[in-house]
Each structure stands twice: as structure tokens, then as C-alpha cells.
Motif scaffolding. Sequence first.
Motif, PDB file in Angstrom:
ATOM      1  N   ILE A   1      44.300  21.476  73.469  1.00 36.28           N
ATOM      2  CA  ILE A   1      44.240  20.561  72.337  1.00 36.28           C
ATOM      3  C   ILE A   1      44.300  21.377  71.056  1.00 36.28           C
ATOM      4  O   ILE A   1      43.583  22.355  70.906  1.00 36.28           O
ATOM      5  CB  ILE A   1      42.935  19.727  72.362  1.00 36.28           C
ATOM      6  CG1 ILE A   1      42.825  18.948  73.675  1.00 36.28           C
ATOM      7  CG2 ILE A   1      42.868  18.809  71.174  1.00 36.28           C
ATOM      8  CD1 ILE A   1      43.931  17.969  73.928  1.00 36.28           C
TER       9      ILE A   1
ATOM     10  N   TYR B   1      36.881  17.323  70.028  1.00 42.63           N
ATOM     11  CA  TYR B   1      37.488  18.338  70.890  1.00 42.63           C
ATOM     12  C   TYR B   1      36.853  19.703  70.657  1.00 42.63           C
ATOM     13  O   TYR B   1      36.574  20.432  71.609  1.00 42.63           O
ATOM     14  CB  TYR B   1      38.998  18.416  70.662  1.00 42.63           C
ATOM     15  CG  TYR B   1      39.767  17.289  71.297  1.00 42.63           C
ATOM     16  CD1 TYR B   1      39.592  16.963  72.641  1.00 42.63           C
ATOM     17  CD2 TYR B   1      40.688  16.558  70.566  1.00 42.63           C
ATOM     18  CE1 TYR B   1      40.294  15.928  73.227  1.00 42.63           C
ATOM     19  CE2 TYR B   1      41.399  15.517  71.155  1.00 42.63           C
ATOM     20  CZ  TYR B   1      41.198  15.208  72.477  1.00 42.63           C
ATOM     21  OH  TYR B   1      41.895  14.185  73.057  1.00 42.63           O
TER      22      TYR B   1
ATOM     23  N   GLU C   1      34.920  21.785  73.485  1.00 45.37           N
ATOM     24  CA  GLU C   1      35.327  23.149  73.825  1.00 45.37           C
ATOM     25  C   GLU C   1      34.156  24.113  73.695  1.00 45.37           C
ATOM     26  O   GLU C   1      33.958  24.993  74.544  1.00 45.37           O
ATOM     27  CB  GLU C   1      36.474  23.597  72.922  1.00 45.37           C
ATOM     28  CG  GLU C   1      37.791  22.935  73.253  1.00 45.37           C
ATOM     29  CD  GLU C   1      38.891  23.265  72.253  1.00 45.37           C
ATOM     30  OE1 GLU C   1      38.604  23.921  71.223  1.00 45.37           O
ATOM     31  OE2 GLU C   1      40.036  22.858  72.494  1.00 45.37           O
TER      32      GLU C   1
ATOM     33  N   ALA D   1      43.083  21.267  67.884  1.00 44.33           N
ATOM     34  CA  ALA D   1      42.106  20.603  67.029  1.00 44.33           C
ATOM     35  C   ALA D   1      42.432  20.798  65.551  1.00 44.33           C
ATOM     36  O   ALA D   1      42.259  19.878  64.745  1.00 44.33           O
ATOM     37  CB  ALA D   1      40.695  21.104  67.338  1.00 44.33           C
TER      38      ALA D   1
END
Length: 106
Positions: free
Chosen positions: A6, A88, A92, A8
Amino acid sequence: MIGSEIRATVLHNAGTDLGGVAGDVSGALDDLLAAVSAEGTIPRNDDISAMIAAAYETIHELAAGSIASAVTALGGHGEGLASMAASYRSAEADTAAAIRAATPWA
């Protein structure tokens, strides 16, 4: 982007940019509405001018409401993207901390 990676930062920047666009459009709408108001009202001296004035006011209200609704939606989508980026990043960080601590997945 590999697998479920992802971005971010990209999400955050897109959300910020979209919020900026919403602000710009909102400012332009305010300027337009102020200019329209400065022109004054359409005279209603007879039946025809009264009908034109009523139609103009209706169209004006519909258009202004539609644009204001779009601005609200743009701002909301921008906030949503920025919030998604934060979620996200948090996930993470939590995942990285769990791996470092060698704890089982919860």
C-alpha cells in the motif's frame, strides 16, 4: 507495487490534494455567488419578467446547491483517503511490532 503493498504516502497526498481542490472550488463558488448577488435581482415589472426571474432563481438555487454538494463530497473523499493512509500506516506499524516481538497474530 508488489502484492498488497500500500502506498500510504500516495493516498495521503491524494487526499490532501483532493481537499485542496474542494477548497478551491468552494472559494470560486463563493466568488461567483457574490458576483451574482452584486448584479441585483431581475425586475418583475410584468408577467414575462416575473417568469424569467422565477426561472432564474430556481436554476440558480439548483446549480449552487449542486456545486456545494459536489464540494462537500470532494472534501469528504479527500478526508477518507487521508484517513485510509493513516489506517494503513498504523496497521503496518502494528504488524512490524508484532513481528519484532515474535508474538502470534491476534
